[in-house]
Scaffold this active site. Structure first.
Site, PDB file in Angstrom:
ATOM      1  N   ASP A 171       1.145  20.049  56.547  1.00 18.85           N
ATOM      2  CA  ASP A 171       0.822  21.061  57.553  1.00 18.85           C
ATOM      3  C   ASP A 171       1.982  22.052  57.644  1.00 18.85           C
ATOM      4  O   ASP A 171       3.044  21.822  57.069  1.00 18.85           O
ATOM      5  CB  ASP A 171       0.552  20.414  58.924  1.00 18.85           C
ATOM      6  CG  ASP A 171       1.587  19.363  59.267  1.00 18.85           C
ATOM      7  OD1 ASP A 171       2.782  19.583  58.983  1.00 18.85           O
ATOM      8  OD2 ASP A 171       1.217  18.307  59.812  1.00 18.85           O
ATOM      9  N   ASP A 218       4.475  24.220  60.213  1.00 23.58           N
ATOM     10  CA  ASP A 218       4.968  24.420  61.575  1.00 23.58           C
ATOM     11  C   ASP A 218       5.747  25.722  61.633  1.00 23.58           C
ATOM     12  O   ASP A 218       6.428  26.090  60.675  1.00 23.58           O
ATOM     13  CB  ASP A 218       5.906  23.267  61.976  1.00 23.58           C
ATOM     14  CG  ASP A 218       5.166  21.935  62.008  1.00 23.58           C
ATOM     15  OD1 ASP A 218       3.989  21.924  62.401  1.00 23.58           O
ATOM     16  OD2 ASP A 218       5.758  20.920  61.609  1.00 23.58           O
ATOM     17  N   ASP A 229      16.179  16.486  62.545  1.00 23.98           N
ATOM     18  CA  ASP A 229      16.704  15.175  62.160  1.00 23.98           C
ATOM     19  C   ASP A 229      17.528  15.173  60.868  1.00 23.98           C
ATOM     20  O   ASP A 229      18.655  14.705  60.831  1.00 23.98           O
ATOM     21  CB  ASP A 229      15.588  14.115  62.115  1.00 23.98           C
ATOM     22  CG  ASP A 229      14.319  14.572  61.412  1.00 23.98           C
ATOM     23  OD1 ASP A 229      14.312  15.667  60.817  1.00 23.98           O
ATOM     24  OD2 ASP A 229      13.328  13.804  61.436  1.00 23.98           O
TER      25      ASP A 229
HETATM   26  P1  ATP Z   1       5.508  15.527  57.421  1.00 25.56           P
HETATM   27  O1  ATP Z   1       4.697  16.444  58.312  1.00 25.56           O
HETATM   28  O2  ATP Z   1       5.350  15.763  55.982  1.00 25.56           O
HETATM   29  O3  ATP Z   1       5.380  14.092  57.818  1.00 25.56           O
HETATM   30  P2  ATP Z   1       7.724  16.871  58.690  1.00 25.56           P
HETATM   31  O4  ATP Z   1       9.158  16.951  58.281  1.00 25.56           O
HETATM   32  O5  ATP Z   1       6.969  18.151  58.786  1.00 25.56           O
HETATM   33  O6  ATP Z   1       7.046  15.855  57.680  1.00 25.56           O
HETATM   34  P3  ATP Z   1       6.942  16.439  61.408  1.00 25.56           P
HETATM   35  O7  ATP Z   1       6.822  15.149  62.127  1.00 25.56           O
HETATM   36  O8  ATP Z   1       5.729  17.255  61.144  1.00 25.56           O
HETATM   37  O9  ATP Z   1       7.684  16.102  60.046  1.00 25.56           O
HETATM   38  O10 ATP Z   1       8.010  17.295  62.215  1.00 25.56           O
HETATM   39  C1  ATP Z   1       8.285  18.645  61.906  1.00 25.56           C
HETATM   40  C2  ATP Z   1       9.783  18.905  61.994  1.00 25.56           C
HETATM   41  O11 ATP Z   1      10.250  18.645  63.328  1.00 25.56           O
HETATM   42  C3  ATP Z   1      10.631  18.019  61.105  1.00 25.56           C
HETATM   43  O12 ATP Z   1      10.732  18.537  59.787  1.00 25.56           O
HETATM   44  C4  ATP Z   1      11.962  18.011  61.822  1.00 25.56           C
HETATM   45  O13 ATP Z   1      12.685  19.199  61.563  1.00 25.56           O
HETATM   46  C5  ATP Z   1      11.539  18.044  63.284  1.00 25.56           C
HETATM   47  N1  ATP Z   1      11.426  16.679  63.861  1.00 25.56           N
HETATM   48  C6  ATP Z   1      10.316  15.913  63.939  1.00 25.56           C
HETATM   49  N2  ATP Z   1      10.567  14.735  64.520  1.00 25.56           N
HETATM   50  C7  ATP Z   1      11.881  14.739  64.821  1.00 25.56           C
HETATM   51  C8  ATP Z   1      12.768  13.809  65.469  1.00 25.56           C
HETATM   52  N3  ATP Z   1      12.342  12.621  65.883  1.00 25.56           N
HETATM   53  N4  ATP Z   1      14.059  14.186  65.630  1.00 25.56           N
HETATM   54  C9  ATP Z   1      14.504  15.400  65.220  1.00 25.56           C
HETATM   55  N5  ATP Z   1      13.736  16.302  64.613  1.00 25.56           N
HETATM   56  C10 ATP Z   1      12.438  15.996  64.416  1.00 25.56           C
HETATM   57 MG    MG Z   2       4.917  18.392  59.420  1.00 20.97          MG
END
Ligand code: ATP
Ligand code: MG
Length: 403
Positions: A54, A56, A138
């Site tokens: 997705d 963001d 993170d």
């Molecule tokens: P995917 O969607 O492929 O699982 P993602 O990196 O996009 O991976 P998401 O959970 O969609 O993960 O979160 C989007 C972004 O928000 C992350 O890339 C990170 O920068 C931030 N983020 C999400 N969860 C946390 C957390 N627990 N602590 C700090 N930052 C976070």
């Molecule tokens: Mg994501």
């Protein structure tokens, strides 16, 4: 700190790879005069040549301002408000650049005002600069921004270097960041496994030190993250990392204690095979019911508990399996598995002895059952893994073919 900026000719991300919905949101915000970046996993995955799950968006517009730009949007969450912008087949999550988390002795009031213990107003909102927003994320590879204004990549944390080295590095002090939010431990393991990255050594050490904190996490977040770990396509590597980093026993304490017992050798065989099977189903595009995942993971342990029960309470195998299943479901309560899922796990497990009765009448009766396919997949896996019941398995395969 000045970010490292990579201009369009020097990186591989093109607008063609970004969904129309995400582009509409980015351009909509930019045209309204705001800063708008693609952020998070979308940028990371595009740079790795992977298909993002997705997109963001991070922006300088406040949630109310975002809402004014897009009529097709809604404010989400009470305190840390996000905006969801709706398109017919996609939702784009938009967040305003966030300020650093407040120190522990400040607590946010309902109106996003931060008060110290004596009631002094310390800060009146949650919003920050792009740099502050990057530093709250993170891992370095999750903190890259793609700027729609000039198509450059903005990097405050040397995330591009780590991406090239395939290194998962915590932003800031790993001890502090895993203490703030222990779910990051599971995220580290998931990204390392799914992206085939190494976890940077000081982060690995911190994970070992703080893994026990997972036992205090909200059970619904744990359930959600465990689903992601199991369905990331690399569950076998997830399991290896969880064992190496002493995380497994804090996710599934009773099962972990059983595995780690002095006579535990050989017990990981079943689990390794289970996780590999989960990956094979995933690779074949098979949509696996969460109940079957848990039944598989707990399978051998459950059989062991059933055997103990049979000895001490003189129950038949089927009854003992039902009793054992109920005990293991009680253990699973800490990861708040929905009731419907626990019920389904019980049916899969307690249905197993029925596969040993190879009569057409029995087949007719149980093949109509709602849980038949999941119970059969479990039986097939268990029979093959333990090298037993091959006659019965062949018989059931025949019944399924001739149906
Ligand atoms: P995917 O969607 O492929 O699982 P993602 O990196 O996009 O991976 P998401 O959970 O969609 O993960 O979160 C989007 C972004 O928000 C992350 O890339 C990170 O920068 C931030 N983020 C999400 N969860 C946390 C957390 N627990 N602590 C700090 N930052 C976070
Ligand atoms: Mg994501």
């Amino acid at each position: 700190m000045e970010p490292q900026i990579t201009a369009r000719p020097d990186h591989s991300i093109s607008r063609k790879q970004i969904s129309d919905a995400a582009l509409k949101v980015l351009y909509g915000l930019k045209d309204a005069g705001y800063v708008a970046y693609l952020a998070g996993g979308g940028v990371r995955d595009l740079l790795l040549g992977r298909n993002p799950k997705d997109f963001d968006v991070a922006t300088s517009a406040t949630p109310e301002e975002v809402k004014r730009v897009f009529r097709n949007s809604r404010l989400i969450g009470r305190r840390f408000r996000l905006v969801h912008v709706y398109f017919h087949n996609e939702i784009i999550e938009v967040s305003t650049f966030r300020a650093p988390a407040p120190p522990a002795d400040e607590t946010p009031d309902d109106d996003n005002t931060f008060l110290a213990k004596d009631g002094l107003v310390l800060r009146d909102n949650l919003f920050g600069t792009p740099e502050e927003d990057a530093l709250r994320r993170d891992f370095t590879v999750n903190a890259l921004f793609y700027n729609i204004a000039d198509f450059s990549i903005i990097d405050y944390v040397h995330g591009r270097n780590d991406l090239e080295k395939r290194l998962l590095r915590v932003i800031g002090d790993p001890d502090q960041r895993f203490t703030e939010d222990p779910v990051r431990i599971l995220r580290a393991i998931r990204f390392a496994a799914a992206l085939d990255f190494e976890i940077e050594p000081s982060a690995r050490e911190a994970i070992r030190r703080h893994a026990a904190r997972l036992e205090d996490c909200s059970s619904s977040r744990l359930y959600e993250e465990i689903q992601k770990l199991l369905s990331c396509g690399k569950a076998e590597r997830v399991f290896t990392l969880c064992c190496e980093l002493s995380v497994f026993e804090h996710l599934f304490p009773e099962l972990g204690a059983w595995l780690n017992a002095p006579d535990g050798e050989g017990k990981t065989h079943w689990l390794k095979k289970s996780f590999a099977q989960i990956d094979r189903w995933r690779a074949a595009g098979f949509n696996i019911d969460p109940a079957l995942l848990f039944a598989l993971i707990y399978g051998e342990y459950n059989e062991w508990v059933a055997a103990q029960i049979m000895q001490s309470e003189e129950l038949q195998h089927a009854e003992a399996l039902i009793e054992a299943t109920h005990r293991h479901i009680r253990q699973l309560e800490r990861i708040r598995i929905p009731k419907a899922v626990t019920h389904h796990i019980a049916e899969i497990m307690s249905g197993q002895p029925r596969f040993l009765k190879t009569t057409p009448k029995n087949a007719q009766r149980i093949m109509r059952h709602r849980c038949f396919l999941d119970a059969f997949l479990y039986f097939k896996f268990a029979a093959r893994t333990a090298g037993r019941h091959s006659t019965e398995l062949d018989w059931w395969e025949q019944q399924r073919k001739s149906r």
